[in-house]
Design a protein around this motif. Sequence first.
Motif, short mmCIF file in Angstrom:
data_model
loop_
_atom_site.label_atom_id
_atom_site.label_comp_id
_atom_site.label_asym_id
_atom_site.label_seq_id
_atom_site.Cartn_x
_atom_site.Cartn_y
_atom_site.Cartn_z
N UNK A 86 0.83 -1.21 0.00
CA UNK A 86 0.00 0.00 0.00
C UNK A 86 0.86 1.26 0.00
N UNK A 87 1.94 1.22 0.76
CA UNK A 87 2.83 2.37 0.83
C UNK A 87 3.51 2.61 -0.51
N UNK A 88 4.12 1.56 -1.05
CA UNK A 88 4.91 1.74 -2.27
C UNK A 88 4.03 2.00 -3.49
N UNK A 89 2.84 1.42 -3.53
CA UNK A 89 1.98 1.63 -4.70
C UNK A 89 1.21 2.95 -4.63
N UNK A 90 1.01 3.48 -3.43
CA UNK A 90 0.30 4.76 -3.30
C UNK A 90 1.13 5.92 -3.80
N UNK A 91 2.44 5.71 -3.90
CA UNK A 91 3.32 6.81 -4.33
C UNK A 91 3.03 7.26 -5.76
N UNK A 169 1.14 11.10 4.05
CA UNK A 169 0.15 10.23 3.39
C UNK A 169 -1.26 10.53 3.88
N UNK A 170 -1.41 10.73 5.19
CA UNK A 170 -2.73 11.04 5.74
C UNK A 170 -3.24 12.37 5.20
N UNK A 350 -10.24 9.16 -6.87
CA UNK A 350 -10.14 9.95 -5.64
C UNK A 350 -10.41 9.07 -4.42
N UNK A 351 -11.45 8.24 -4.52
CA UNK A 351 -11.77 7.34 -3.41
C UNK A 351 -10.64 6.34 -3.20
N UNK A 352 -10.09 5.83 -4.29
CA UNK A 352 -8.97 4.89 -4.19
C UNK A 352 -7.77 5.55 -3.54
N UNK A 353 -7.50 6.81 -3.89
CA UNK A 353 -6.37 7.53 -3.29
C UNK A 353 -6.55 7.66 -1.79
N UNK A 354 -7.77 7.98 -1.37
CA UNK A 354 -8.04 8.08 0.07
C UNK A 354 -7.77 6.74 0.75
N UNK A 355 -8.24 5.67 0.14
CA UNK A 355 -8.12 4.34 0.76
C UNK A 355 -6.67 3.88 0.81
N UNK A 356 -5.97 3.96 -0.32
CA UNK A 356 -4.63 3.39 -0.37
C UNK A 356 -3.62 4.26 0.37
N UNK A 360 -1.09 3.40 3.37
CA UNK A 360 0.31 3.80 3.57
C UNK A 360 0.55 4.26 5.00
N UNK A 361 -0.46 4.91 5.59
CA UNK A 361 -0.37 5.29 7.01
C UNK A 361 -0.30 4.04 7.88
N UNK A 362 -1.11 3.04 7.54
CA UNK A 362 -1.07 1.77 8.26
C UNK A 362 0.31 1.14 8.19
#
Length: 645
Positions: A86-91, A169-170, A350-356, A360-362
């Motif tokens: 989640x962290x690496x793919x959200x970038x 990220x948050x 946009x919703x996906x960005x919020x979720x992923x 990344x915060x997790x």
Amino acid sequence: YQRRVRGRWPLAQMGEKRREEFLDVVGSVQEEKTYLLPDWEVADEGGEITYMDEESTDYDYQGAMAKEHKEKKVLGQVRATAIAGNDISSSVFYTIGVSTISAGQYSPISMVIVILVFYIFRNIYAEVVTALPVNGGSYNALLNTTSKGIAAVVAGLSMLSYLTTAVVSANFAAGYAKPLIGLNEDGVFWGTIIILLFVCLLNLVGLSESSYVATVMFFLHISVLTCLSAVCIVHLCTHGIQTLKDNWLLYKGSYNIPLSIYFGYCTALLGCSGFETSANYVEEQQEGVYPKTLRNMWLTIAIFNPLLSFLAIAILPINQIVDPNENYQVLYNMALVALNSRRWLSLIISADAVIVLTGAVLTSYVGILGLVRTMAQDRVLPSFFLARMWRFKTNWIIIVGFFLLAFSLMGITRGKVNLLSGVFTMAFLAVMAFFAIGNILLKYKRRKLPREITSPWVFVIFGLCAVIAGLIGNIVFDDTIVEYFVIYFAAVMIVIFIMFKRVELLRIILFVLPDKLGRRIAATGKKLKSHPIVFFTKTGNLSVIHKATTYVINNEITNWLRIVHVYETEENIPANLTEDIKFLDRLFPKVRIDLVLVKGTFNPDLVSSLSKKLNVAPNMMFITCPGDEFKHDISLFGGVRVITH
């Protein structure tokens, strides 16, 4: 003395009179040193010999270490990949824009170079972690190859990286929620706090449960990116490549082609943040999973980062991509153009960005949890960090403390987290560089340590140089990040320094306090140093034991060292071992040195038994570097540390 320690002058081979004279000289010198020390720093007299029979005793710990090891490993390949993935793919939500600002139309080339560098780093990370499969990442690598102080500095970098990653990220997640629920600036600020709090509560429930949430987030994100890529490719096929031609031929960046690609590479390295996180929860991963998580994460960024970077240049005007107001909305705008201004996919993105980004915060919470827990077990940080909730058995002080730090950071920056982006950049790249340095030291100092994967020397050196080049490039591109990095890193290191040097600070405080209060402080200092350390000696070589003793004095908060020798028959006990231990005990007045002779076979079960009987955690048990003939997986020993060749 030097001849004695090097084994050229064994006490057993001296005449009785000469031996007594030698020990009297050593003893008188140490008595003078002891006289100069405060009472609370002088250890009790040692040299005690203890015999234990683990061979004939039918104890209850049989298989305990292996059982505990198996129970901890709850994460399979999918869930372990998802947490860091989640962290690496959200970038991808911010890397494409910032890379295009630096590289212009050559951004996809920069992305490909980054992918090649991280292909090399897959084996660099895998070699270190399969050789030392303990939570801690680069901290653990340097702890087992250098001093605890150096490892603590690297841990500070990792903490700073996780903290800034969580806040940034948050904040981006809350920002992407703007078109969904119409947040204003104050709403983004409080949305950031709510996301940090939500993930905090999720971690309090436990890693196993939160990993399921992370898995759902990860696969939803991959599905959305796949859908976006397909829609953009269809648009490109139906509308032609005129936009790509215009961007490629007409756009003039600030630099020439080589420099554009170089600075694009430097900023695109941020697209791989999170790659190091999986090493901080390796103890919770099942056998053989860690290298697969690295492969899966690499494949994710290898497919989507260059592809989406190319598609962005192919369907969007490059001036729109580099516009500061549009820079972090590249994927949103791609979906709008590809679907002729129909917003359904843009809103999904946009919703996906919020979720992923919440995922990344997790990941940051999981990473800091594994790191701080390991540091507390190693006594770099106080043991109260290991306190567990009665219901979920999670380390609540670490989790809640991390949330409070992130909350305070939002308050300090007043929600302007762009100030933290440079700090995050330098911390992340520095951690990567130290991981490569740890690999080099592992090859040099612990070359006999078994490992599943080996990275060639030339790849390690190249990877280290590539990361250093990226770090230098980011500083040259924006030198203001150094100022903020120094401020935040200094703040983190002051906290770690106070924790790490708490006994030395007590010594300073004692000089200015009244006697009555000073006695209480001295009692506290003596209590801190009362926990014993165990060193397993295989051959009883005096020079090795002397080296281990020096390491313990310089790196550990203790005044009690127990040398353990495991033997199968009494004939295997080194002839001079008892004399040598008494000699070393007189030589070092600050530490009590005892000998424990254990009849049995050295294996994880015996270590588990001794850990409980001697009341010493496995993290505080040290060994020399195992050789090729070592029959056991070192991870089964519960964190036993390698401190000498």
